[in-house]
Design an enzyme around this catalytic site. Structure first.
Site, short mmCIF file in Angstrom:
data_model
loop_
_atom_site.label_atom_id
_atom_site.label_comp_id
_atom_site.label_asym_id
_atom_site.label_seq_id
_atom_site.Cartn_x
_atom_site.Cartn_y
_atom_site.Cartn_z
N SER A 1 0.83 -1.20 0.00
CA SER A 1 0.00 0.00 0.00
C SER A 1 0.87 1.26 0.00
O SER A 1 0.46 2.28 -0.55
CB SER A 1 -0.97 -0.01 1.19
OG SER A 1 -0.29 -0.17 2.40
N GLU A 2 2.06 1.21 0.61
CA GLU A 2 2.98 2.35 0.51
C GLU A 2 4.43 1.90 0.44
O GLU A 2 4.82 0.92 1.08
CB GLU A 2 2.83 3.29 1.71
CG GLU A 2 1.95 4.49 1.47
CD GLU A 2 0.49 4.19 1.75
OE1 GLU A 2 -0.36 4.97 1.28
OE2 GLU A 2 0.22 3.20 2.44
N THR A 3 5.19 2.64 -0.35
CA THR A 3 6.65 2.58 -0.35
C THR A 3 7.15 3.95 0.05
O THR A 3 6.75 4.96 -0.54
CB THR A 3 7.20 2.19 -1.73
OG1 THR A 3 6.77 0.86 -2.06
CG2 THR A 3 8.72 2.24 -1.74
N HIS B 1 1.69 4.11 8.59
CA HIS B 1 2.46 2.88 8.82
C HIS B 1 3.83 2.93 8.17
O HIS B 1 4.80 2.38 8.70
CB HIS B 1 1.67 1.65 8.35
CG HIS B 1 1.77 1.35 6.89
ND1 HIS B 1 1.00 1.98 5.95
CD2 HIS B 1 2.57 0.49 6.21
CE1 HIS B 1 1.31 1.51 4.75
NE2 HIS B 1 2.25 0.61 4.89
#
Length: 260
Positions: free
Chosen positions: A43-45, A71
């Site tokens: 969902s995120e980098t 996160h």
């Protein structure tokens, strides 16, 4: 480019929310960072660079750059305080939403974030059709927060993601009061089809809206929050005016060198 994969908001591997953290000497192009995020499919980098004035942090979903992510901030702080700034107890980042600080407290990482507003909006038939349950309340800031009748509704929700995509808000969160005896003040799930993220496993940023709501609703200053995704995760939150503190644990899954 060194990349770390961290499971955030958990103390067990394969739970919580996966974040890739890339520590780089200078910024790659935005196109390159977007390509890496799309390749990772988390969902995120996060990408972090040490600049003369301090650490600068940016976040990319598989769909596009995002202004704020909880996160992956936790994951980045865990990486830097574990491998780059081992003697430090606290670290701060320049971000699109201003200065964000994270301090170590035992095995928790405590993040200080700006609070979202809970602006009430009308509950609509479109909301009910999208998530399959009629919310009892709805609130809007960057994200849309839908309060459901029970924690069972949150756990068992099977949303129509195409219809969710048509709702207001960047992310769509559902929440309910925790079930007595389970040890949680509130339960949530978060969906992000606009960002090519069907369901986010554990979402720190949206708890900047969830925590103020439940602190006010329950008359508490501190909350234990659970996000009931397939992976699941726990957040420890407190709301203080226009700021929210969100704490969680993290574990390292892997380190690697990217061939880019």
């Amino acid at each position: 480019m060194r990349q770390y994969i961290v499971d955030a908001f958990t103390d067990r591997l394969f739970y919580g929310n996966q974040a890739a953290v890339c520590v780089v000497d200078e910024w790659p192009s935005s196109q390159m960072m977007q390509s890496i995020a799309k390749e990772n499919r988390f969902s995120e980098t996060a990408f972090v660079v040490r600049e003369p004035q301090g650490w600068h942090l940016r976040w990319f979903t598989p769909g596009r750059e995002i202004d704020f992510c909880g996160h992956a901030t936790l994951g980045t702080a865990f990486v830097l305080l574990s491998f780059y700034c081992r003697d430090a107890a606290e670290i701060s980042f320049d971000t699109q939403v201003g200065k964000v600080s994270v301090r170590r407290r035992g095995d928790l990482f405590v993040m200080d974030f700006p609070a979202y507003e809970c602006r009430p909006v009308a509950v609509t038939d479109s909301m009910a059709a999208a998530i399959g349950v009629r919310p009892v309340e709805a609130y809007l800031d960057r994200d849309l927060l839908l309060v459901l009748p029970s924690e069972g509704d949150v756990r068992e929700l099977r949303p129509n993601l195409q219809l969710v995509k048509g709702l207001d808000g960047l992310l769509v969160a559902v929440t309910a009061e925790g079930k007595p005896g389970e040890g949680y003040d509130c339960m949530s799930r978060v969906f992000g089809p606009k960002l090519a993220v069907d369901e986010d496993p554990v979402t720190g940023s949206t708890h900047c809206m969830i925590a103020p709501y439940w602190c006010a609703r329950l008359g508490k200053s501190r909350l234990v929050c659970h996000q009931s995704s397939e992976r699941g995760g726990d957040l420890y939150a407190s709301a203080m005016g226009n700021r929210v503190q969100i704490a969680g644990k993290a574990v390292l899954f892997s380190t690697s060198e990217l061939s880019v």
